[in-house]
Design a protein around this motif. Structure first.
Motif, PDB file in Angstrom:
ATOM      1  N   ASP A 196       0.894  -1.249  -0.165  1.00 49.16           N
ATOM      2  CA  ASP A 196       0.029   0.008  -0.127  1.00 49.16           C
ATOM      3  C   ASP A 196       0.806   1.267  -0.088  1.00 49.16           C
ATOM      4  O   ASP A 196       1.969   1.116   0.431  1.00 49.16           O
ATOM      5  CB  ASP A 196      -0.831  -0.037   1.208  1.00 49.16           C
ATOM      6  N   THR A 197       0.070   2.400  -0.367  1.00 49.82           N
ATOM      7  CA  THR A 197       0.914   3.647  -0.198  1.00 49.82           C
ATOM      8  C   THR A 197       0.250   4.294   0.544  1.00 49.82           C
ATOM      9  O   THR A 197      -1.142   4.654   0.725  1.00 49.82           O
ATOM     10  CB  THR A 197       0.719   4.395  -1.684  1.00 49.82           C
ATOM     11  N   GLU A 224       4.028  10.697   1.513  1.00 51.48           N
ATOM     12  CA  GLU A 224       3.540   9.369   1.273  1.00 51.48           C
ATOM     13  C   GLU A 224       4.710   8.343   1.624  1.00 51.48           C
ATOM     14  O   GLU A 224       5.714   8.570   1.380  1.00 51.48           O
ATOM     15  CB  GLU A 224       3.143   9.253  -0.228  1.00 51.48           C
ATOM     16  N   LEU A 225       4.095   7.320   1.895  1.00 51.46           N
ATOM     17  CA  LEU A 225       5.183   6.233   2.387  1.00 51.46           C
ATOM     18  C   LEU A 225       4.719   5.008   1.505  1.00 51.46           C
ATOM     19  O   LEU A 225       3.545   4.458   1.504  1.00 51.46           O
ATOM     20  CB  LEU A 225       5.025   5.911   3.902  1.00 51.46           C
ATOM     21  N   VAL A 226       5.567   4.329   0.522  1.00 46.92           N
ATOM     22  CA  VAL A 226       5.185   3.381  -0.064  1.00 46.92           C
ATOM     23  C   VAL A 226       5.894   1.975   0.419  1.00 46.92           C
ATOM     24  O   VAL A 226       6.975   1.958   0.924  1.00 46.92           O
ATOM     25  CB  VAL A 226       5.824   3.092  -1.469  1.00 46.92           C
ATOM     26  N   THR A 227       4.882   1.313   1.018  1.00 45.08           N
ATOM     27  CA  THR A 227       5.205   0.095   1.875  1.00 45.08           C
ATOM     28  C   THR A 227       5.883  -0.953   0.889  1.00 45.08           C
ATOM     29  O   THR A 227       5.712  -1.251  -0.195  1.00 45.08           O
ATOM     30  CB  THR A 227       4.107  -0.397   2.753  1.00 45.08           C
ATOM     31  N   GLY A 279      -4.207   1.289  -0.508  1.00 52.54           N
ATOM     32  CA  GLY A 279      -4.052   2.481   0.452  1.00 52.54           C
ATOM     33  C   GLY A 279      -5.213   3.093   0.861  1.00 52.54           C
ATOM     34  O   GLY A 279      -4.923   4.138   1.716  1.00 52.54           O
TER      35      GLY A 279
END
Length: 1023
Positions: free
Chosen positions: A788-789, A836-839, A1018
């Motif tokens: 997810d983002t 944002e954080l891209v997992t 997300g």
């Protein structure tokens, strides 16, 4: 039993130059004393006064123990040979204040009071024995003394344990743990014995110091204490001294040299004639002092200077130094790594002080090369609390990273004898790389640093200098991830704890250049290798993973569950003046610590080769692992990452904390540097400081509280608020007003009645207010799926910097193991930053799909002094292992996490009964529509309710599990679930009114899976 009182007049002693009676006659007299119980038997007259006198008491409420006469005879002879008086009786009349006052030790020689046959001592005699011990007397218990006065709690405490049952007579081995106490000094590491083996009603280990224990794996069944089954111990008890041995069942034992040595040492210690520590393994014998805590971020290593300055390294690039006199923590040097630098090459990972640090002030660090992906071994020069960056001398560049993207870079430094420096490097899952003769990954290197900042290669490494296709620095190869290494200061052996194949953890003891494990290598590699021939086969073992992997020059790899790391080996200095130094018991023991299990252990090694008469006992070689024992079990740890002994004999420990970055100064919650002191039976004072504030504009008034957990121990307080060395207050809870701006360290010194002191420090920043940081989104307890983002917003309130206007987002750092954050964008109203954080897709670091992930935001202002504020929240994957609950309860005690080979994660919720529940916290159910339950319908079945806030709270959803009684019947019912609108503690409640204690449980629960329309996109995150 005779009622005739024992004469209190002087009695002839046992140490005349030669016995007046031949030994057979002495034995006969002793036996008569046991039978008649009406006379005192003394050894023949002495030529001079004895240093102490011992009473041997052999009373029973039934028949005399068969070996009791042999015990009397042996102790009489020991007295004659070693210069102390011995008197023997089986009459309890000796237990009065006058008679007992003549003895320095009382031996309970196979005494026994069988249940149903009355007490051995009456009320007055019990009172006399208790008074004798409280006045400083010594007590020695032999074998059946643990089967005496079983209804008397005080006596059970004196003996240390009470017999529950015993095994038949058979041969086994005793594992001798303490080689410093006079009763076990000189005994072999493994001591073969024949006799009864006692099982204890209550395990004595927590309350006594175990000298030796039963090797229960020698086919000795029926013992309840597991591998830690005490056999002999000692303790300081109620004002006196107590020593016990389970030996002495057979008369032949009293003719064995080893057992007589054991017995003599116990008597001499109990009588106060010889010293010996009896608290080393007792719970509560150590005190932990926190040296640094606030603002400590991802600490990884430390070293202690001869003047007791403590240097510690943070992975983010700072080397800090603690002055234990002022309790001031300073940043000595800062490499200024970004999170990207840390992720790419590891950051600052290792630290060691030169053996000549006292005069050359040199320290060595392993740190990321900002210009590349590798690590650099550099030497710096320290001066007081600073390290000069211009003093850097680069010795060696190491290749960076591994082939496992999620594996943290690790490396370690350890100095050995003659100034030799060992360097352990991260390995790789590819054994062809770990064993490659010209690749420094997965290796231990061995070099000798030179004065000019270069190094030479000492003799004895794996490949001779100049050998084509090899690196001469390589000492040991075939390693995967040797996170910490230690050089034994006595033997010179290199000790390594590392993660081996398939997640096993091995303890290795390396005594010469060689290969760990069975390497995957080519014939060409084997031809270039010096020393024993290499086995160039694919890495494999004949037993459990890691169990048969040989180490050249040392014993086999020892597999240990969890993730133990190599700590320090203790070298006891008998001339040391520090009263808090570790005792001689720990001499030569290897300390290991486990960041995963949050515990410490000591490992002992076989000192000499041994063979045994019982063919069931295999021979052992010197250097083999002898025992593994827990230590500091009463202390709570988060994630210990380094441990080293200081020059004062205390242990210094780095605790990495939760890794969450949630403490008020931007460090990791629970992270810190601690000193562990040995207290023994003394009640050392403790120092701790709390304040109502530690930052703000001048003038700043701070209220301090140093009262601490002292109980009834009288202590005094001395406060130095401004660090000028003078005492500013002697109150327990003073206040102080700081009028000048700057950073101050308030120091508290607490002094106990014996003169021992404890120190604590507290930083106070005057002239600036710590910024307030908030994480507005995602929500705490939110659910996401790997890949997810995640959008996040960080709010910042900087009082001195102004509330209006955008925040300088370059000063905001977002940390998370989930993935890497993109550049942050400012938000004007309210001030903050958005990003944002891209997992990561898939599992993180091989830990499985269900782990809590902490998202942390930090902001450092521009004030003077600069301050950091932080905030954090916890996110969880949509898939949850049921056994990872926060708490459990219910009318029947709650559920338990039980091991199941076919369960997800290897464990499942079991022993589920009507009304039991488990809770998960925090949980945010926004954008979650339903939950699926993975259960095994192996019981009578029942209902599973999801409730908010309590076991009887608002019902959010419910599923039913029909009971089938079949173990393999796996079901996965699904229920819609409501969103209560805010974060909750989610209770999962199990019910079935038809359940009864005579019937089966309801079912087992393996996992929970939360579903929502945005899973994998997300949108489970609130925007």
């Amino acid at each position: 039993m005779s009622s005739r009182p024992l004469s209190s007049s002087p009695v002839p002693s046992s140490s005349a130059p030669s016995p007046a009676f031949p030994p057979p006659l002495i034995a006969l007299v002793a036996l008569m004393a046991l039978i008649l119980g009406t006379m005192l038997v003394a050894a023949p007259p002495r030529a001079h006064a004895a240093p102490f006198r011992v009473l041997v008491y052999s009373g029973t409420t039934g028949a005399a123990h068969a070996s009791a006469p042999a015990g009397i005879e042996a102790i009489l002879e020991l007295g004659a040979e070693n210069g102390f008086d011995v008197e023997a009786t089986s009459s309890s009349a000796v237990f009065n204040d006058v008679d007992l006052a003549r003895f320095q030790a009382v031996v309970f020689n196979n005494t026994e009071s069988a249940p149903g046959r009355g007490d051995l001592l009456d009320a007055d005699e019990r009172a006399a024995l208790r008074s004798y011990i409280r006045a400083g007397g010594g007590w020695v218990g032999l074998h059946a003394a643990a089967a005496t006065e079983r209804d008397w709690d005080w006596y059970e405490g004196l003996a240390g344990a009470v017999l529950d049952r015993h095994t038949p007579v058979r041969t086994g081995r005793i594992n001798v743990l303490d080689h410093a106490h006079p009763s076990t000094r000189g005994l072999p590491d493994l001591w073969e014995r024949t006799g009864e083996w006692y099982d204890w009603r209550t395990d004595p280990a927590p309350g006594v110091h175990t000298l030796a224990r039963v090797t229960v794996r020698d086919d000795i069944t029926g013992l309840d204490e597991g591998v830690d089954h005490p056999w002999s111990w000692c303790q300081n008890y109620d004002g006196g001294r107590s020593w016990f041995t389970a030996g002495g069942h057979t008369a032949s034992a009293f003719r064995e040299e080893g057992f007589l040595t054991h017995l003599l040492g116990g008597i001499e210690w109990a009588a106060g004639a010889k010293s010996g520590d009896c608290s080393a393994t007792r719970t509560g014998s150590f005190r932990r002092t926190t040296l640094a805590a606030d603002g400590v971020a991802d600490p990884v290593d430390l070293a202690v200077a001869p003047d007791r300055r403590v240097f510690f390294a943070e992975r983010t690039g700072k080397v800090k130094v603690i002055d234990q006199q002022s309790m001031r923590v300073s940043t000595a040097v800062d490499f200024g790594y970004t999170q990207k630098d840390v992720d790419r090459a590891g950051g600052l990972v290792g630290l060691a002080l030169d053996p000549g640090f006292a005069w050359n002030s040199r320290l060595y660090v392993l740190h990321s090369d900002k210009a590349g992906d590798g690590l650099v071994l550099s030497r710096f020069t320290a001066s007081g609390k600073t390290v000069d960056p211009a003093s850097e001398r680069r010795l060696l560049t190491l290749p960076g990273g591994t082939d496992e993207a999620d594996s943290p870079v690790s490396a370690s430094l350890a100095f050995g004898g003659e100034g030799v420096l060992h360097v352990a490097t991260s390995g790789t899952a590819d054994l062809s790389v770990a064993d490659a003769p010209n690749d420094l990954r997965g290796k231990i290197l061995r070099i000798t640093p030179q004065h000019d900042g270069t190094y030479t290669v000492p003799e004895g490494n794996l490949f001779a200098p100049g050998t084509a296709g090899t690196r001469p620095e390589i000492y040991a190869t075939g390693l995967r991830n040797p996170y910490r290494i230690t050089a034994d200061p006595r033997s010179g052996a290199l000790l390594v704890s590392e993660q081996g194949p398939e997640g096993t953890v091995g303890h290795l003891r390396i005594t010469e250049a060689g290969v760990a494990d069975r390497p995957s290598c080519t014939d060409d590699t084997a031809a270039r290798h010096r020393g024993p021939a290499l086995d160039c086969t694919a890495a494999s073992t004949d037993g459990p993973p890691g169990s048969a992997a040989a180490v050249v020059g040392g014993p086999p790899r020892t597999p240990v569950t969890g993730g133990p790391l190599s700590g320090a080996v203790y070298a006891h200095d008998p001339a040391g003046s520090d009263r808090t130094a570790f005792p001689a018991y720990f001499e030569g023991k290897w300390l290991a610590y486990d960041p995963v299990g949050s515990r410490f252990t000591t490992l002992s090694f076989q000192r000499a080769d041994q063979t045994f008469s019982d063919d069931r006992s295999a021979s052992v070689e010197a250097g083999a692992l002898q025992s593994v024992d827990g230590v500091f079990t009463d202390m709570e740890w988060h994630r210990p990452t380094a441990a080293r002994f200081g020059p004062d004999g205390s242990l210094y420990v780095v605790d990495g904390g939760t890794g969450s970055g949630t403490d008020k100064a931007g460090g990791d919650e629970g992270a810190g540097v601690h000193r562990i002191d040995y207290a023994g039976d003394r009640r050392l004072p403790e120092a701790a400081i709390t304040t109502d504030r530690d930052n703000g504009s001048a003038p700043l008034t701070v209220t301090f509280d140093g009262s601490g957990p002292h109980g009834r121990v009288p202590v005094t307080y001395a406060w130095d608020f401004d660090g000028d060395g003078s005492t500013d207050s002697t109150a327990a809870n003073p206040s102080h007003t700081y009028r000048d701006e700057g950073r101050f360290t308030a120091r508290l010194t607490v002094t106990g009645p014996g003169g021992e002191t404890a120190l604590a420090g507290q930083d106070v920043a005057v002239g600036n207010t710590r910024p307030l940081v908030t994480l507005r989104q995602p929500p705490d307890g939110g659910v996401f799926t790997s890949g997810d983002t995640l959008a996040f917003t960080v709010g910042v309130t900087d009082e001195e910097g102004g509330r209006a206007g955008p925040v300088d987002c370059s000063r905001v750092v977002v940390r998370s193991p989930l993935g890497t954050a993109a550049p942050l964008r400012p938000v004007a109203r309210p001030p903050g930053c958005r990003g944002e954080l891209v997992t990561h897709a898939g599992d993180h670091q091989g830990r499985g799909p269900d782990v809590p992930y902490t998202l942390t935001a930090e902001y450092t202002d521009r004030g003077t002094p600069a301050l950091t504020g932080s905030a954090s929240l916890t996110l969880r994957t949509a898939f949850r292992e049921a056994e990872h609950f926060t708490s459990t309860g219910g009318p029947h005690g709650g559920a338990v996490a039980a091991g199941r080979a076919n369960a997800s994660g290897g464990r499942t919720l079991a022993e589920i009964e009507d009304g039991d529940w488990v809770a998960f916290d925090p949980v945010r159910l926004g954008n979650v529509d339903s939950v699926m339950v993975g259960a095994t319908a192996c019981g009578i079945g029942g209902r599973i309710d999801f409730r908010a806030g309590s076991p009887t709270g608002r019902l959010l959803g419910s599923v039913s599990v029909a009971g089938t009684g079949a173990r393999g019947a796996i079901v996965s019912p699904t229920t819609a679930i409501e969103d209560p609108g805010s974060g909750v503690r989610l209770y999962v409640v199990f019910t079935n009114p038809r359940w009864s204690s005579e019937g089966s449980d309801l079912f087992t629960v393996d996992w929970l899976h939360f579903h929502g329309p945005g899973t994998g996109q997300g949108s489970l995150v609130h925007r």
